[in-house]
Design a protein around this motif. Structure first.
Motif, PDB file in Angstrom:
ATOM      1  N   HIS A 153     -27.536  25.818  99.555  1.00 14.41           N
ATOM      2  CA  HIS A 153     -27.498  26.885  98.560  1.00 14.41           C
ATOM      3  C   HIS A 153     -26.509  26.624  97.431  1.00 14.41           C
ATOM      4  CE1 HIS A 153     -24.189  27.578 101.260  1.00 14.41           C
ATOM      5  NE2 HIS A 153     -23.665  28.463 100.420  1.00 14.41           N
ATOM      6  N   GLN A 154     -25.634  25.641  97.582  1.00 14.82           N
ATOM      7  CA  GLN A 154     -24.567  25.459  96.601  1.00 14.82           C
ATOM      8  C   GLN A 154     -25.017  24.738  95.336  1.00 14.82           C
ATOM      9  OE1 GLN A 154     -21.164  23.856  98.652  1.00 14.82           O
ATOM     10  NE2 GLN A 154     -20.595  25.870  99.397  1.00 14.82           N
ATOM     11  N   THR A 155     -26.063  23.984  95.392  1.00 20.53           N
ATOM     12  CA  THR A 155     -26.587  23.332  94.198  1.00 20.53           C
ATOM     13  C   THR A 155     -27.958  23.940  93.950  1.00 20.53           C
ATOM     14  OG1 THR A 155     -25.479  21.320  94.927  1.00 20.53           O
ATOM     15  CG2 THR A 155     -27.045  21.109  93.137  1.00 20.53           C
ATOM     16  N   PRO A 156     -28.131  24.686  92.866  1.00 20.48           N
ATOM     17  CA  PRO A 156     -29.434  25.325  92.640  1.00 20.48           C
ATOM     18  C   PRO A 156     -30.617  24.355  92.689  1.00 20.48           C
ATOM     19  CG  PRO A 156     -27.825  26.230  91.150  1.00 20.48           C
ATOM     20  CD  PRO A 156     -27.170  25.058  91.849  1.00 20.48           C
ATOM     21  N   ASN A 213     -31.487  21.470  94.494  1.00 20.91           N
ATOM     22  CA  ASN A 213     -30.932  20.747  95.627  1.00 20.91           C
ATOM     23  C   ASN A 213     -31.342  19.286  95.613  1.00 20.91           C
ATOM     24  OD1 ASN A 213     -31.197  19.813  98.658  1.00 20.91           O
ATOM     25  ND2 ASN A 213     -29.535  21.303  98.520  1.00 20.91           N
ATOM     26  N   HIS A 214     -32.617  19.010  95.449  1.00 21.22           N
ATOM     27  CA  HIS A 214     -33.060  17.619  95.395  1.00 21.22           C
ATOM     28  C   HIS A 214     -34.455  17.517  94.801  1.00 21.22           C
ATOM     29  CE1 HIS A 214     -34.756  18.777  99.379  1.00 21.22           C
ATOM     30  NE2 HIS A 214     -35.708  17.931  99.064  1.00 21.22           N
ATOM     31  N   PRO A 271     -26.351  11.253  96.729  1.00 16.93           N
ATOM     32  CA  PRO A 271     -26.052  11.539  95.324  1.00 16.93           C
ATOM     33  C   PRO A 271     -25.010  10.609  94.693  1.00 16.93           C
ATOM     34  CG  PRO A 271     -25.925  13.547  96.636  1.00 16.93           C
ATOM     35  CD  PRO A 271     -26.100  12.415  97.582  1.00 16.93           C
ATOM     36  N   GLY A 279     -25.427  11.879  91.118  1.00 12.99           N
ATOM     37  CA  GLY A 279     -25.218  13.313  91.221  1.00 12.99           C
ATOM     38  C   GLY A 279     -26.424  14.092  91.722  1.00 12.99           C
ATOM     39  N   VAL A 280     -27.564  13.427  91.875  1.00 14.81           N
ATOM     40  CA  VAL A 280     -28.790  14.096  92.341  1.00 14.81           C
ATOM     41  C   VAL A 280     -29.175  13.524  93.707  1.00 14.81           C
ATOM     42  CG1 VAL A 280     -31.246  14.477  91.879  1.00 14.81           C
ATOM     43  CG2 VAL A 280     -29.615  14.457  89.989  1.00 14.81           C
TER      44      VAL A 280
END
Length: 154
Positions: A77-80, A82-83, A124, A136-137
């Protein structure tokens, strides 16, 4: 440099939040994506609704994710965003070749994913041993089934 595999297209986009309810409102109710199924994994710390847009080989999956346990990792949930998932024609060869080039993969290796396809994740961030990562992704490589390979090949 010749690669022994090809990336064929986008298989999925995963979007995380603290609660799937707002995500469902946006993606299913307002934007009209089709709900397909729900996948829950305590090990992966995820409760996700699998949705889709498009048909056949042009279908793109959008996974709406909330953490199974908000206090555990991975924190979906912390990265809108996510992947992102990419179809690949030969997942084992892709992992072998990319690893030899210095690509860092997330722990877990090749395994079955929520939609039943073999998957693995590019980490990432690179590290000393494996200097390349997803910049970063988090990138999921997804083994494409035969019909996807055939339809998306030149």
């Amino acid at each position: 440099m010749t690669k022994p595999f090809r990336i064929l297209g986008i298989q999925q986009i995963a979007i995380g939040g603290e609660s799937k309810e707002r995500l469902r409102k946006l993606w299913i109710e307002l934007l009209g994506f089709e709900y397909l199924s729900t996948f829950v994994s305590e090990r992966e710390n995820v409760d996700e609704d699998i949705c889709a847009i498009g048909m056949g080989v042009h279908q793109v999956e959008v996974d709406l994710m909330q953490p199974y346990d908000i206090d555990k990792k991975p924190a979906v949930h912390q990265t809108p965003l996510n992947h992102i998932g990419l179809w690949v024609d030969d997942l084992p060869k892709a992992v072998e070749w990319l690893s030899a080039q210095g690509m860092r993969f997330a722990p877990g290796g090749i395994r079955k994913g929520a939609a039943g396809h073999d998957i693995t994740f590019i980490h990432p961030k690179g590290n000393e041993e494996f200097p390349y990562g997803g910049e970063g992704v988090l990138i999921e490589l997804v083994q494409a089934p035969a019909e996807i390979i055939q339809s998306l090949s030149p």
